[in-house]
Motif scaffolding. Sequence first.
Motif, mmCIF file in Angstrom:
data_model
loop_
_atom_site.group_PDB
_atom_site.id
_atom_site.type_symbol
_atom_site.label_atom_id
_atom_site.label_comp_id
_atom_site.label_asym_id
_atom_site.label_seq_id
_atom_site.Cartn_x
_atom_site.Cartn_y
_atom_site.Cartn_z
ATOM 1 N N LEU A 157 95.251 -67.610 47.661
ATOM 2 C CA LEU A 157 94.276 -67.358 48.719
ATOM 3 C C LEU A 157 94.908 -67.335 50.104
ATOM 4 C CD1 LEU A 157 91.380 -69.583 47.341
ATOM 5 C CD2 LEU A 157 91.445 -67.087 47.424
ATOM 6 N N GLY A 158 96.138 -67.803 50.206
ATOM 7 C CA GLY A 158 96.851 -67.719 51.476
ATOM 8 C C GLY A 158 97.034 -66.280 51.935
ATOM 9 N N ASP A 159 97.057 -65.331 50.997
ATOM 10 C CA ASP A 159 97.152 -63.907 51.367
ATOM 11 C C ASP A 159 96.011 -63.505 52.290
ATOM 12 O OD1 ASP A 159 99.367 -63.779 49.785
ATOM 13 O OD2 ASP A 159 98.594 -62.287 48.379
ATOM 14 N N LEU A 160 94.811 -63.993 51.985
ATOM 15 C CA LEU A 160 93.648 -63.656 52.807
ATOM 16 C C LEU A 160 93.716 -64.369 54.162
ATOM 17 C CD1 LEU A 160 90.774 -63.860 50.158
ATOM 18 C CD2 LEU A 160 91.986 -61.845 50.969
ATOM 19 N N ILE A 161 94.171 -65.617 54.137
ATOM 20 C CA ILE A 161 94.251 -66.389 55.386
ATOM 21 C C ILE A 161 95.221 -65.735 56.366
ATOM 22 C CG2 ILE A 161 94.909 -68.611 56.396
ATOM 23 C CD1 ILE A 161 93.985 -69.913 53.760
ATOM 24 N N PHE A 162 96.413 -65.397 55.879
ATOM 25 C CA PHE A 162 97.410 -64.812 56.769
ATOM 26 C C PHE A 162 97.052 -63.372 57.152
ATOM 27 C CE2 PHE A 162 99.918 -68.290 54.943
ATOM 28 C CZ PHE A 162 100.395 -68.853 56.112
ATOM 29 N N ALA A 163 96.356 -62.668 56.253
ATOM 30 C CA ALA A 163 95.872 -61.328 56.605
ATOM 31 C C ALA A 163 94.847 -61.426 57.724
ATOM 32 C CB ALA A 163 95.261 -60.652 55.384
ATOM 33 N N GLY A 164 93.983 -62.437 57.646
ATOM 34 C CA GLY A 164 92.987 -62.633 58.698
ATOM 35 C C GLY A 164 93.619 -62.991 60.030
ATOM 36 N N ILE A 165 94.699 -63.790 59.980
ATOM 37 C CA ILE A 165 95.394 -64.150 61.220
ATOM 38 C C ILE A 165 96.073 -62.927 61.827
ATOM 39 C CG2 ILE A 165 97.312 -65.499 62.174
ATOM 40 C CD1 ILE A 165 96.642 -67.646 60.072
ATOM 41 N N ASN A 166 96.758 -62.159 60.982
ATOM 42 C CA ASN A 166 97.495 -60.993 61.480
ATOM 43 C C ASN A 166 96.569 -59.898 61.995
ATOM 44 O OD1 ASN A 166 100.007 -62.129 60.848
ATOM 45 N ND2 ASN A 166 99.953 -61.346 58.756
ATOM 46 N N LEU A 167 95.440 -59.716 61.298
ATOM 47 C CA LEU A 167 94.503 -58.653 61.678
ATOM 48 C C LEU A 167 93.437 -59.140 62.665
ATOM 49 C CD1 LEU A 167 93.903 -57.120 58.122
ATOM 50 C CD2 LEU A 167 95.378 -56.208 59.927
ATOM 51 N N LEU A 212 89.898 -64.253 57.086
ATOM 52 C CA LEU A 212 90.293 -65.645 57.332
ATOM 53 C C LEU A 212 89.339 -66.618 56.654
ATOM 54 C CD1 LEU A 212 92.212 -67.560 58.811
ATOM 55 C CD2 LEU A 212 90.720 -67.401 60.801
ATOM 56 N N PHE A 213 88.045 -66.430 56.864
ATOM 57 C CA PHE A 213 87.058 -67.329 56.267
ATOM 58 C C PHE A 213 86.996 -67.163 54.754
ATOM 59 C CE2 PHE A 213 85.893 -68.036 60.524
ATOM 60 C CZ PHE A 213 85.005 -69.096 60.594
ATOM 61 N N SER A 214 87.181 -65.940 54.264
ATOM 62 C CA SER A 214 87.123 -65.697 52.822
ATOM 63 C C SER A 214 88.278 -66.346 52.083
ATOM 64 C CB SER A 214 87.121 -64.183 52.540
ATOM 65 O OG SER A 214 85.955 -63.576 53.050
ATOM 66 N N GLY A 215 89.345 -66.688 52.819
ATOM 67 C CA GLY A 215 90.460 -67.396 52.202
ATOM 68 C C GLY A 215 90.419 -68.883 52.459
ATOM 69 N N ALA A 216 90.140 -69.279 53.696
ATOM 70 C CA ALA A 216 90.212 -70.690 54.082
ATOM 71 C C ALA A 216 89.071 -71.517 53.488
ATOM 72 C CB ALA A 216 90.207 -70.810 55.600
ATOM 73 N N VAL A 217 87.866 -70.992 53.525
ATOM 74 C CA VAL A 217 86.714 -71.768 53.046
ATOM 75 C C VAL A 217 86.784 -72.016 51.538
ATOM 76 C CG1 VAL A 217 84.203 -71.789 52.800
ATOM 77 C CG2 VAL A 217 85.243 -71.073 54.959
#
Length: 247
Positions: free
Chosen positions: A194-204, A210-215
């Motif tokens: 799920l870190g893929d979504l977190i870092f994608a949210g940060i970069n984009l 970000l929320f779809s990965g972190a939560v």
Amino acid sequence: MMEKTKVFTLVFKTLFFLLIALFFSWGIWNGYFSMIFTESERFLLLLQQHLLLVVTSSLMAVAVAIPLGIFVTRPRFAKSEWFVLNTANLGQTIPVIAILAIVMTYLGIGFNTAVFALFVFSLLPILRNTVAGLNSVDPAMKDAAKGMGLTPMQTLWRIEMPNAMFTIMAGVRTAIVMNIGTAALASLVGGGGLGDLIFAGINLRDNAYLFSGAVPVTLLALTVDGLLRLSERIFIPKGLQEAAKSA
């Protein structure tokens, strides 16, 4: 006094779950979890990868730390306890990102690198609690077992391990919950999760990613922690739980 404590705990839990419900309602209303639904196949794949990272590294840590904790608490090898625990402490003090960088030099990028780094990071809580639990067993109980004719191995499995299990399980629970959050960093070395979504949210700069990965990572950690606490209540005798809490 006990009744007031129970009421306070019930009120606190109710407020906690109410806040979670309100947070989810706010997030859904603002579209912050849209990625979970619009790209559900990708989300489920990343969730599966995240769980595989956590399960694999945690099982490895349990398989190494508990036997090692038993080994250093045996009278014959007690002098090695200081060295083993301080070596494990050293692994805990090194940032996970640094461990990932070091391991990546030898194993390259991908799943294996992430698992090994998480394994190293998970060792200390389990090892430390195993040693603490076994060392806290009343020597009189062990002497009584010896007087009854039990061998050292029988004393370990019938007396020491059952009495230390509550403390050991607390270490395992701590390690796994930490692992769930730390596993998000596996994305940095191509380990997935799920870190893929977190870092994608940060970069984009996209809160939906970000929320779809972190939560989900947070909810996964809370769920696993709750399940492990429940397993302690089911499988560890209540008397041993109370004795461990009062120790």
